[in-house]
Write a protein that holds these residues in place. Sequence first.
Motif, short mmCIF file in Angstrom:
data_model
loop_
_atom_site.label_atom_id
_atom_site.label_comp_id
_atom_site.label_asym_id
_atom_site.label_seq_id
_atom_site.Cartn_x
_atom_site.Cartn_y
_atom_site.Cartn_z
N LEU A 30 -9.25 -42.80 2.15
CA LEU A 30 -9.03 -41.51 2.59
C LEU A 30 -7.55 -41.02 3.46
O LEU A 30 -7.06 -39.98 3.17
N ARG A 33 -1.50 -42.42 2.55
CA ARG A 33 -0.24 -41.52 2.45
C ARG A 33 -0.47 -40.54 3.61
O ARG A 33 0.05 -39.36 3.34
N SER A 34 -1.31 -40.83 4.84
CA SER A 34 -1.26 -39.55 5.52
C SER A 34 -1.06 -40.26 6.80
O SER A 34 -0.81 -41.39 7.01
N THR A 73 -17.09 -39.05 7.62
CA THR A 73 -16.73 -38.01 6.87
C THR A 73 -16.40 -36.66 7.49
O THR A 73 -15.43 -35.97 7.40
N ASN A 74 -17.31 -36.30 8.66
CA ASN A 74 -17.17 -35.39 9.56
C ASN A 74 -15.84 -35.55 10.18
O ASN A 74 -15.03 -34.62 10.41
N PHE A 76 -12.97 -37.12 9.52
CA PHE A 76 -12.16 -37.07 8.44
C PHE A 76 -11.92 -35.51 8.08
O PHE A 76 -10.84 -34.87 8.05
N LEU A 77 -12.83 -34.72 7.83
CA LEU A 77 -12.93 -33.43 7.51
C LEU A 77 -12.31 -32.58 8.74
O LEU A 77 -11.52 -31.63 8.58
N CYS A 80 -8.66 -33.09 8.66
CA CYS A 80 -8.10 -32.08 7.37
C CYS A 80 -8.09 -30.72 7.93
O CYS A 80 -7.17 -30.04 7.75
N ARG A 81 -9.03 -30.07 8.70
CA ARG A 81 -9.04 -28.81 9.04
C ARG A 81 -8.09 -28.71 10.35
O ARG A 81 -7.33 -27.73 10.17
N GLN A 83 -5.29 -30.36 10.60
CA GLN A 83 -4.03 -30.38 10.03
C GLN A 83 -3.49 -29.18 9.09
O GLN A 83 -2.39 -28.74 9.53
N ARG A 84 -4.53 -28.70 8.77
CA ARG A 84 -4.38 -27.48 7.90
C ARG A 84 -3.88 -26.38 8.86
O ARG A 84 -2.81 -25.38 8.65
N SER A 87 -0.39 -26.87 10.44
CA SER A 87 0.62 -26.64 9.64
C SER A 87 0.64 -25.11 9.35
O SER A 87 1.84 -24.97 8.90
N ARG A 88 -0.22 -24.29 9.62
CA ARG A 88 0.07 -22.94 9.59
C ARG A 88 0.42 -22.21 10.80
O ARG A 88 0.34 -21.19 10.94
#
Lengths: 186, 466
Positions: A30, A33-34, A73-74, A76-77, A80-81, A83-84, A87-88
């Motif tokens: 998962l 490369r992060s 998983t939670n 990790f998600l 992801c949220r 980071q997204r 980034s915005r």
Amino acid sequence: MSNLFNRERRRFEAFIRQHRPSLLGLARRLCARSSLEPEDLVQETFERAMPEFEHLKDRADSAAAAWLCTTMTNRFLDYCRRQRTESRGMPHLALVQDLAVSPEETQENWALVSTDAFQKAIERLKPHLRDAYRLHAEGKRYNAIAEHFNVPVGTVGSWLTLARRDLKELLLPQVAVAREQGATSS
Amino acid sequence: MTTPCTNLHLFVDGELSAPDAEVFRQHLGRCPECEAGLRDLLQLELLASRALGGASVAEPLPAKVTPLRPWMQRVSRTVVPVALAAGLAAVGVFRLQAQPEAPTDVWLAGADVRTLEARLSHPMADRFLPYEPMRGTSGAANPLPLRPLAELEEQQDFRGIAAAYALRGDWQQAESFLARAPASADRDNDRAVVALSGQRWEEALNLLGGALRQEPRHAQALWNRGLALRGLGLLKQAEASFRDVASLPGQAAGWKVAAEKRADEMRALRDAEAARWQRLVRETWTQLTEKTADAAYLVRQQPAVTRAALYEAVRTATSADAVASLLPLAAALDQLGEGTVLQDYVRDAASRDFKVRAPLAEDYARLVKGALVPGLLERLRVSQETDLYVGALLHTGEAARDAESLKALQRYAHGSRDPWLNLLAERERARSEEASGRAANAEHLLLATLRTCGAYNTLFPCAEIN
């Protein structure tokens, strides 16, 4: 009191030793490369497990593993949220949730699937799908599996997708049976 | 052209390039289908790795597992979580080596105010912040992260653990960890902080005394000593201790300013209390001499002030009748305590020769109002009116400066069997010690005197001992 301390500590250590390798394997994929460290993800997962250990320690291995997987998983998600959002350039407070789960909230279908059931299910796959998936589960990359079967890399991706679809179809109906048995026995 | 959703399996298998993986991670955050797919996929993969023992996930467990000593001597609600944290720390020890320092939120690094008035010795717990007393909240708002706790335990940083608990108001835990820390001025200081939290002023003072004997310029111990002394009502000594903190070199400017401010507050408080006491006594004395006092009310509402005013009324009365009229009040005050010392005093004073006593009493009255007639002390010393002489010694502070005066005061107080006069004599002895540069003796005497005073309950104004 030190006896209780040591006993709990040993039990939790054993719990970590049992589940950490497989969680870390997933985490590495998962996080590849992060900027997220797989070890951190796993460590956080076990930290979440601490307050729930009282419940987790007496549950079946499959249930504990499913709980850990859901929790990881939670996490990790969540990452992801975050980071997204970052980034915005948006404030991320509303989106970042503390997604610790209670033992009851885990993906309960998977919690009922034992490793025995899995081994039986994989034997029922078509031979090329079964062998490809076994190689994948051993840690082989797509190109190594492709080389082994002398097929294009893209084909390996398709085979693995099919293998997973079939495994799910074979395993999850068993869950209904297991649940019914649990209901009649209780 | 593929949509990001078709990349789910490739992503989970680590087969995407770095930019594609990044795009997919961002996509995951907003795609419920992929999220659900990911959950299923990971459960299956985990199951496979457990069932087939995949080589990809084989991880040599850390060979070095640091044994943890059994800790927590008594039953405690935290023993299990801490045990687990210790277990996690032991198994994950290689992670800890990569990040040896504990996260600073253990010591509330994110806080912008201090809710603990006392100062802990641990540097991370002693950053200067504006002080704001707790307002009905507890440390539960800042739960203690357990992993760093286990790390600190590994490093045997018991003072660090105790400080983390103390900052959250968990004094019992703080105390039990301090018991395990090696002896040092720092540890004594922190134990004193625990004592301060329970308003055990004298215990705190003893501990701080020990810390300061080891390190006379221990900033935190000096600060906490100020708090303990304030708690005991020794405002002058508290002020001195805060001034000592302010004068220490090489500390955060915030602490220096805060210590100065505290010292000024102690002085202002002491001045205000002294002024209030003097005003009350003078007002009551005036009522007694003008016969406007409601004796029953005074005895009930402010026995300490009334007692002090009674002495002054007797001393300033210029006739036997005027003194004798105070007998009922003396009897009422005697009833609050034990014995008849005040009645005895009034009777003795009423029996004096007022041809001699009256002029001295008039000059003494001027002294009570703030004006010292030149030569009065000497006239009183050589007179037979010892009670007036003693009153004048107390007003002028002469007993603290002159050994013979002090002896006279002590003799009179002892002979009177009046506990309050004896307490005042002891106070003057302490002041005399202080004036001679023996501050530690002075403090010791004052504390003993305060203890005695406290034993009389509210009968005496113990604040006057200070």
